[in-house]
Scaffold this motif. Structure first.
Motif, mmCIF file in Angstrom:
data_model
loop_
_atom_site.group_PDB
_atom_site.id
_atom_site.type_symbol
_atom_site.label_atom_id
_atom_site.label_comp_id
_atom_site.label_asym_id
_atom_site.label_seq_id
_atom_site.Cartn_x
_atom_site.Cartn_y
_atom_site.Cartn_z
ATOM 1 N N SER A 269 94.690 65.335 4.444
ATOM 2 C CA SER A 269 93.332 65.475 4.980
ATOM 3 C C SER A 269 92.258 65.013 4.003
ATOM 4 C CB SER A 269 93.066 66.931 5.380
ATOM 5 O OG SER A 269 93.037 67.758 4.227
ATOM 6 N N ILE A 270 92.634 64.828 2.735
ATOM 7 C CA ILE A 270 91.672 64.367 1.701
ATOM 8 C C ILE A 270 90.441 65.269 1.712
ATOM 9 C CG2 ILE A 270 90.587 62.352 0.676
ATOM 10 C CD1 ILE A 270 93.513 61.938 1.164
ATOM 11 N N SER A 271 90.674 66.557 1.718
ATOM 12 C CA SER A 271 89.586 67.539 1.700
ATOM 13 C C SER A 271 90.093 68.777 0.972
ATOM 14 C CB SER A 271 89.164 67.897 3.124
ATOM 15 O OG SER A 271 88.199 68.931 3.132
ATOM 16 N N SER A 272 89.238 69.412 0.193
ATOM 17 C CA SER A 272 89.674 70.482 -0.714
ATOM 18 C C SER A 272 89.664 71.871 -0.096
ATOM 19 C CB SER A 272 88.772 70.498 -1.962
ATOM 20 O OG SER A 272 88.793 69.255 -2.614
ATOM 21 N N VAL A 323 94.474 61.845 -2.843
ATOM 22 C CA VAL A 323 95.190 63.088 -2.549
ATOM 23 C C VAL A 323 95.197 63.986 -3.785
ATOM 24 C CG1 VAL A 323 97.458 64.076 -2.023
ATOM 25 C CG2 VAL A 323 96.627 62.100 -0.736
ATOM 26 N N TRP A 324 95.476 63.406 -4.935
ATOM 27 C CA TRP A 324 95.477 64.159 -6.191
ATOM 28 C C TRP A 324 94.067 64.656 -6.516
ATOM 29 C CZ3 TRP A 324 99.137 65.561 -9.949
ATOM 30 C CH2 TRP A 324 98.598 65.997 -11.173
ATOM 31 N N GLU A 325 93.076 63.803 -6.336
ATOM 32 C CA GLU A 325 91.698 64.152 -6.695
ATOM 33 C C GLU A 325 91.181 65.338 -5.895
ATOM 34 O OE1 GLU A 325 89.362 60.653 -6.221
ATOM 35 O OE2 GLU A 325 90.511 59.484 -7.690
ATOM 36 N N GLU A 326 91.579 65.443 -4.629
ATOM 37 C CA GLU A 326 91.078 66.506 -3.763
ATOM 38 C C GLU A 326 91.909 67.784 -3.841
ATOM 39 O OE1 GLU A 326 88.319 66.615 -1.991
ATOM 40 O OE2 GLU A 326 87.708 64.604 -2.582
ATOM 41 N N THR A 327 92.971 67.770 -4.641
ATOM 42 C CA THR A 327 93.811 68.962 -4.769
ATOM 43 C C THR A 327 93.953 69.348 -6.245
ATOM 44 O OG1 THR A 327 95.759 67.503 -4.639
ATOM 45 C CG2 THR A 327 95.051 68.575 -2.615
ATOM 46 N N ILE A 332 92.472 69.388 -12.864
ATOM 47 C CA ILE A 332 92.893 68.416 -13.889
ATOM 48 C C ILE A 332 92.244 67.078 -13.563
ATOM 49 C CG2 ILE A 332 94.863 67.259 -14.978
ATOM 50 C CD1 ILE A 332 96.600 69.611 -14.051
ATOM 51 N N LYS A 333 91.272 66.676 -14.341
ATOM 52 C CA LYS A 333 90.468 65.510 -14.016
ATOM 53 C C LYS A 333 91.237 64.201 -14.123
ATOM 54 C CE LYS A 333 86.865 67.824 -12.961
ATOM 55 N NZ LYS A 333 86.509 67.926 -11.524
#
Length: 523
Positions: A269-272, A323-327, A332-333
């Motif tokens: 979903s690319i949403s946090s 996917v990683w960025e939103e989870t 972890i930047k």
């Protein structure tokens, strides 16, 4: 004479037994209707042309009157209204003609107050029609909210079978699996709405000459990515809790698979919002279920879930690093899936930079206005939207402006929107938070009423669940809390809020039913 009273007593006993059977039958039918509502209703995707009468005059197509298309909400809302109406009639008949009673709980008073505030805020709204029905592609106005409240109340006041939690879970299997297929296709670039058969199916009730607009996409059976994330955050909590508790091995594996499918959809979903809701509720869910089931089982199932989630994340993040960025990227930047890109400065960019650093003025007294840099405020612009929405609330703090009408009162086209939303041309149609939306729509009284419902429901459920070690109450309570957490960042939506309110009502109904049974045993 004695014979007459004896016969009368026998008749009374017979009537009581008949009424008890009738009440049981009514409860069974209401429960079935609620299962249809949470399992089938969110799957409806049918196109509808809606006539919009805007309360303002504007050249912007989003703000002006006209005919617009809705794909996800209109027919869902009709099903919600129909089932609410039928269930209400059944409950009323049970109370009036079958000796049924309304369960006594403080939540009832808060539900009445909340309903009253919604009605008043709608009547006082500067946009009554919008406040009553909601925005055309959300349908989350007063009618929908009164249905949520009614369904919550109905679910409280029926008795549930011993295996009710299994019926609830199995009714949601098709919803999760169908959405998994749709979202996976979309994630890998094969949008189902581009297939002629799917277009014909969802366009069955469109008037002649009306077609789906170019660029329409099917990300799932809910309106948008944020809602999909929030919904499947709830599903992940619900099914993982069931897997941690379930004694039957086959069913435990089934629930675990559905929990993993829900996690996959949170990632896609690319949403946090759903991911954060899941993380917040996970430790509480595990701690609660350790009290009522085998610690070894909880540890094994949880370990299996986490181990299987890792490769799912790896595969999806390899396809799309976002996917990683939103989870995980929230904490972890550094993103191991993002390719390092060296910035290439073109000659046109160099010329543009030269013009920026070499200023020329027509006169000393004339200065161009300083424009804020294009940027997005915290939470993908949410902080900016919340600040502007709260400024509106200050003018109508008690009863607000009416539900789902923010788009027609929000200050659009302002210069400072460049620094909050990245552009002054963006039209803000929602508050991106259930609580801020209610504060705007129903004022402080409405928001406080909802919070009172939330707090009292959680406290009453925890008290009973801890005392009698009731796992289904814990599981439904965790799902209800997951909805409340994701709602910090998502607006309400009929297909999302209806499911949450019904599950919460079932939780309270089971809580009070368990308490009644405990009281009978003690007496």
């Amino acid at each position: 004479m004695a014979s007459f009273y004896e016969q009368l007593n026998k008749q009374t006993v017979a009537d009581d037994k008949e009424n008890a059977l009738s009440r049981k039958s009514v409860d069974k039918w209401i429960f079935r209707l609620l299962l249809v509502l949470i399992g089938f209703m969110p799957l409806i995707v049918m196109a509808k042309v809606v006539e919009i009468t805007s309360p303002i005059i504007s050249t912007n197509s989003e703000l002006s009157s006209g005919y617009l298309g809705d794909l996800f909400t209109y027919y869902k809302s009709l099903v919600i209204i129909a089932i609410t109406f039928i269930s209400s009639l059944l409950l009323i008949a049970k109370i009036l003609f079958m000796g049924g009673t309304i369960r006594k709980t403080v939540i009832n008073y808060f539900l009445v107050i909340f309903s009253f505030v919604i009605v008043i805020s709608t009547i006082l709204s500067p946009s009554i029609t919008i406040a009553l029905n909601g925005h055309y592609n959300r349908t989350d106005g007063a009618v929908s909210w009164l249905c949520y409240i009614a369904l919550f109340f109905i679910a409280i006041n029926i008795n549930y079978p011993k295996q009710a939690i299994k019926a609830i879970l199995f009714s949601l299997y098709p919803f999760v699996l169908i959405n998994l297929f749709i979202m996976t296709m979309n994630f890998y670039g094969k949008d189902l709405l581009q297939y002629t058969k799917i277009q014909n199916l969802v366009s069955l009730f469109l008037p002649e000459g009306a077609n789906l607009s170019a660029g329409s996409t099917l990300v799932g059976t809910l309106n948008q990515w944020n809602y999909m994330s929030g919904m499947f955050g709830i599903m992940a909590v619900l099914f993982l809790g069931a897997a941690l508790y379930e004694k039957n091995t086959v069913q435990r594996i089934g629930h675990l698979v559905i929990a993993l499918a829900s996690m996959a959809m949170i990632f896609m979903s690319i949403s946090s919002s759903g991911f954060l809701a899941f993380l917040v509720l996970l430790p509480f869910l595990v701690a609660a279920l350790i009290m009522v089931t085998s610690k070894k089982q909880v540890a094994i199932v949880l370990a299996a879930f986490l181990l299987l989630t890792a490769p799912v994340l790896h595969v999806l993040a390899s396809h799309s690093p976002v996917v990683w960025e939103e989870t995980i990227g929230i904490f972890i930047k550094s993103n191991p899936y993002a390719e390092k890109q060296t910035e290439v400065v073109t000659s046109s960019q160099m010329n543009f930079n030269y013009l920026l650093t070499n200023k020329a003025y027509a006169a000393d007294v004339f200065e161009l206005p300083v424009l804020p840099e294009s940027a997005t405020a915290s939470g993908s612009g949410r902080l900016y939207i919340w600040e502007k929405t709260f400024d509106l609330v200050k003018d109508k703090p008690l009863f607000g402006y009416g539900l789902d009408s923010l788009m027609y009162n929000f200050p659009h086209y302002t210069i400072d929107a460049r620094g909050g939303l990245g552009s002054e041309d963006i039209i803000t149609d929602k508050a991106h938070s259930l609580y801020m939306s209610l504060l705007y729509g129903t004022g402080f009284i409405g928001l406080i009423s909802l919070l009172a419902i939330v707090i009292s429901s959680i406290i009453s459920a925890i008290k009973v669940a801890v005392k009698i070690k009731n796992a289904p109450i814990f599981i439904l309570g965790a799902a209800w809390c997951a909805y409340l957490v994701q709602a910090l960042f998502n607006d309400s939506l009929p297909s999302l809020t209806t499911v949450a309110f019904v599950l919460a009502g079932m939780m309270i109904g089971m809580t009070l039913q368990s308490k009644e049974s405990e009281d009978v045993r003690n007496n």
